[in-house]
Design an enzyme around this catalytic site. Structure first.
Site, PDB file in Angstrom:
ATOM      1  N   GLN A 427     -94.740 -21.155  77.171  1.00  0.00           N
ATOM      2  CA  GLN A 427     -94.218 -21.633  75.579  1.00  0.00           C
ATOM      3  C   GLN A 427     -94.305 -23.597  76.622  1.00  0.00           C
ATOM      4  O   GLN A 427     -94.026 -24.284  75.484  1.00  0.00           O
ATOM      5  CB  GLN A 427     -93.576 -20.923  75.271  1.00  0.00           C
ATOM      6  CG  GLN A 427     -94.227 -19.932  73.884  1.00  0.00           C
ATOM      7  CD  GLN A 427     -93.075 -19.756  73.196  1.00  0.00           C
ATOM      8  OE1 GLN A 427     -91.557 -20.553  73.567  1.00  0.00           O
ATOM      9  NE2 GLN A 427     -93.291 -18.894  72.483  1.00  0.00           N
ATOM     10  N   HIS A 474     -86.987 -27.875  77.171  1.00  0.00           N
ATOM     11  CA  HIS A 474     -88.844 -27.872  76.875  1.00  0.00           C
ATOM     12  C   HIS A 474     -89.548 -29.884  76.928  1.00  0.00           C
ATOM     13  O   HIS A 474     -90.348 -29.527  75.988  1.00  0.00           O
ATOM     14  CB  HIS A 474     -88.352 -27.809  75.449  1.00  0.00           C
ATOM     15  CG  HIS A 474     -87.933 -26.731  75.214  1.00  0.00           C
ATOM     16  ND1 HIS A 474     -86.197 -26.308  74.797  1.00  0.00           N
ATOM     17  CD2 HIS A 474     -88.569 -25.562  74.316  1.00  0.00           C
ATOM     18  CE1 HIS A 474     -85.502 -24.696  74.768  1.00  0.00           C
ATOM     19  NE2 HIS A 474     -87.015 -24.521  74.260  1.00  0.00           N
TER      20      HIS A 474
END
Length: 684
Positions: A427, A474
């Protein structure tokens, strides 16, 4: 079980005994670290003698007896032991009993494995996953359902990656046999020190994993147990674990000898469980075989081992000229093909170009599958990069996985080995680290160490980079973690057309390819990234890996008067450089690398020599980065053409990207920072 089979097992056990003795008596010749199977031979022979040519197996470093049972000779094994050219598995590149073999119609396929304990569990489970997929799609060519065998020592079961493999195997009910050989030791660590339970007890927590136990020093019992286990997998198409208790009669390895850490009493106790006299006693007292026959078999085995060892010692060494061969196998994509800008084409965002590329691949290639966290039905990827694919192609081809980055990546080695072509996704680049063990230890080395027999045909997609408030877990760019490792190709496109062309080329490349996809460019939402939207190329469009493009050309008269420079960059750096260059009309040329390895060094060198000044721009922190290494190479190869030091610009040296967007912007490169660097370099 017939008498001839039992005598064959006895013969091979004798070979194993004399091989171990020979290696120990010739330590100066057998100088490379190796382990032998003494004590484990009964259970290993029971497995090797029952596998069929259409089966698959992966072993661990003590499994020489399996290889003998499959039909490999002591001579062939010895060629690997002492690193000879004609070692049939690796040409002198791998340790002893580290095989890799494509089925020749007489022996099963043997998947390559590393020495790292437990690592083979994930690739072999991936192979079982691939067999199941091909079988269900009618793409499997075999006279009966194949079995996949994963052999390992009990010490490896405490590795976390083994639990990832077992979890997936029971979730999907895969046709695999896990053979766990338990000798009570993990080098010098005893069973009491290393585990709270043995492998059989531990496996009880994996619902759906059928379990069996056997005395692995008893050949007759082992053969019956393995026969039942293989039949179970072949018929039921479900996973099974065989926990075999065995004695360790020889050293852990030639370098860690048993006398270093084991007591005389414990060694004597282990010797009482030696499989060879057990089988000899059975043959004499249960079958009535006269001792003279067994003595003759023993003598023949001794003579054969001695002769094979002498032949192996005299065999040729590898040619040093071949040492660079097989980093990769050749790719069919060696030139740009297809139409990049069709006349009737529509402008698309990068995320859509990627989605369409994968859809076209899946439609054309039934052997292709796509999986990862959240890419399946319902969400279609956290960036919608897989939206609708599961609905179009089914849950067996596009599906979600658990949070198991190691399995997602490592399973591709097994999938590729059986003929499935996986596209997988992690991801965020910040979460690639749990997969590095598989990616580097197994996948990157597979082609090289098998002489090209097992390149891993996989595409690994990884969203990367900062995109506005993503925070410390992230937003990271971590390509420099991967790039020093050979055996992996790495792409990092900056626009929709390049992403589609590179994804297609990556799929057709028989080697492992990582495609970093910048999250800040996916939807062109970041200011100044509108040009990441391009006309979508046609379905046949591919870009060969290792070919950069000139994203912006400088004016020839500026180059001639010496007032120009070239920016070498990729990803978001292209857009920082493009906007900064507007402040210096005609003075800036921008090279968009597109592929970070292989690297288009000829283009870089040619353009740097033309301009005499160079800025290398990255989103990563500069210190110890790929960009800094590239700057050094440019400085070395173009030294006499340079009019200024090579400049390298990247993010500030902090451990992570902060959540606050003002702090984020303070850390990252920007148009203003790039413009300042260009101005300083032009006026050097």
């Amino acid at each position: 079980m017939n008498t001839q089979l039992l005598l064959r097992a006895y013969e091979l056990m004798c070979c194993v005994k004399y091989m171990a003795q020979t290696y120990d008596e010739n330590r100066s010749i057998c100088k490379y670290v190796h382990s032998t199977s003494r004590g484990h031979e009964a259970i290993q022979l029971a497995v090797g003698l029952q596998l069929r040519p259409y089966d698959y197996i992966g072993m661990y470093y003590r499994d020489e007896s399996i290889l003998l049972a499959l039909g490999f000779t002591p001579y062939e094994l010895m060629l690997q032991l002492i690193g000879k050219r004609d070692d049939p598995f690796s040409g002198g590149r791998e340790y002893y009993a580290h095989p890799s073999f494509r089925s020749d119609g007489a022996k099963p396929t043997i998947l390559h494995h590393s020495s790292a304990t437990g690592m083979q569990a994930i690739p072999l489970t991936g192979a079982a996953q691939g067999v199941q997929y091909l079988e269900r799609k009618g793409l499997l060519q075999a006279p009966e359902p194949p079995v996949v065998v994963c052999s390992m020592g009990d010490g490896s079961v405490t590795e976390g990656e083994v639990s990832e493999a077992w979890q997936f195997a029971v979730l999907k009910q895969l046709p695999i046999l896990y053979l766990v050989q338990d000798n009570g030791w993990s080098i010098s660590v005893s069973r009491e020190e290393m585990r709270a339970m043995d492998a059989y007890e531990y496996a009880g927590g994996f619902k759906g994993l059928h379990r069996m136990q056997v005395d692995g020093s008893d050949f007759v019992a082992s053969f019956a147990c393995v026969q039942e286990a293989i039949a179970y997998v072949r018929r039921q198409r479900r996973p099974v674990l065989v926990h075999a208790t065995v004695p360790l009669l020889n050293h852990h390895t030639s370098g860690v000898r048993k006398e270093m850490y084991r007591s005389a009493e414990e060694l004597a106790e282990a010797a009482q469980r030696d499989p060879l006299p057990k089988l000899r006693s059975y043959l004499i007292y249960q079958l009535g075989i006269v001792e003279e026959i067994l003595d003759e078999i023993d003598a023949q085995a001794r003579a054969r081992v001695a002769a094979d060892f002498n032949r192996a010692v005299a065999a040729a060494d590898p040619d040093p000229a071949t040492v660079m061969d097989f980093e990769f196998v050749p790719t069919p994509i060696i030139e740009e093909r297809g139409t990049r800008t069709p006349s009737n084409g529509q402008r698309v965002m990068m995320v859509d170009a990627a989605l369409h590329a994968v859809e076209e691949i899946l439609r054309k290639h039934p052997e292709a599958i796509f999986f990862g966290q959240d890419v399946g039905r319902r969400l279609g990827g956290v960036f919608r990069e897989a939206a609708t694919l599961a609905e179009k192609f089914g849950d067996d081809r596009v599906f979600n996985t658990a949070i198991q980055e190691a399995y997602i990546v490592g399973s591709t080695a097994g999938l590729s080995a059986v003929g499935v072509k996986p596209i997988v996704e992690i991801q965020f680049a910040d979460y690639q680290f749990p997969a590095l063990n598989q990616l580097i230890t197994e996948i990157s080395k597979s082609c090289y160490l098998t002489l090209g027999k097992f390149p891993v045909n996989m595409v690994l997609r990884i969203p990367i980079g900062a995109y506005g408030g993503g925070g410390p877990y992230h937003s990271g760019c971590h390509e420099s973690v991967i790039l020093p490792q050979r055996g992996l190709k790495v792409c990092y496109p900056s626009n929709a057309a390049d992403l589609k062309g590179l994804l297609k080329a990556a799929f057709y490349d028989p080697n492992p390819v990582i495609v970093y996809e910048h999250k800040g460019l996916y939807w062109c939402k970041n200011p100044g990234t509108e040009e990441a939207r391009t006309i979508e190329p046609d379905e046949d469009y591919v870009i060969p890996l290792g070919k950069a493009r000139i994203a912006l050309a400088a004016d020839e008269h500026r180059i001639a008067e010496g007032f120009s420079l070239v920016v070498v960059t990729y990803g978001m750096g292209v857009y920082w450089a493009m906007h900064a260059a507007r402040q210096f009309p005609g003075c800036v040329e921008i090279i968009d690398l597109r592929t970070l390895y292989p690297l288009d060094e000829p283009l870089i060198e040619a353009r740097v020599r033309q301009h005499g000044k160079c800025l290398v721009l990255t989103e990563e922190t500069v210190t110890n980065s790929f960009a800094q290494a590239l700057s050094g190479r440019i400085a070395a190869t173009c030294f006499q053409y340079l009019d200024a030091p090579v400049c390298c610009l990247g993010a500030l040296p902090v451990p992570a990207i902060p959540l606050n967007m003002t702090l984020e912007q303070a850390i990252l490169p920007s148009v203003e920072k790039v413009a300042a660097a260009i101005d300083q370099l032009l006026h050097y």
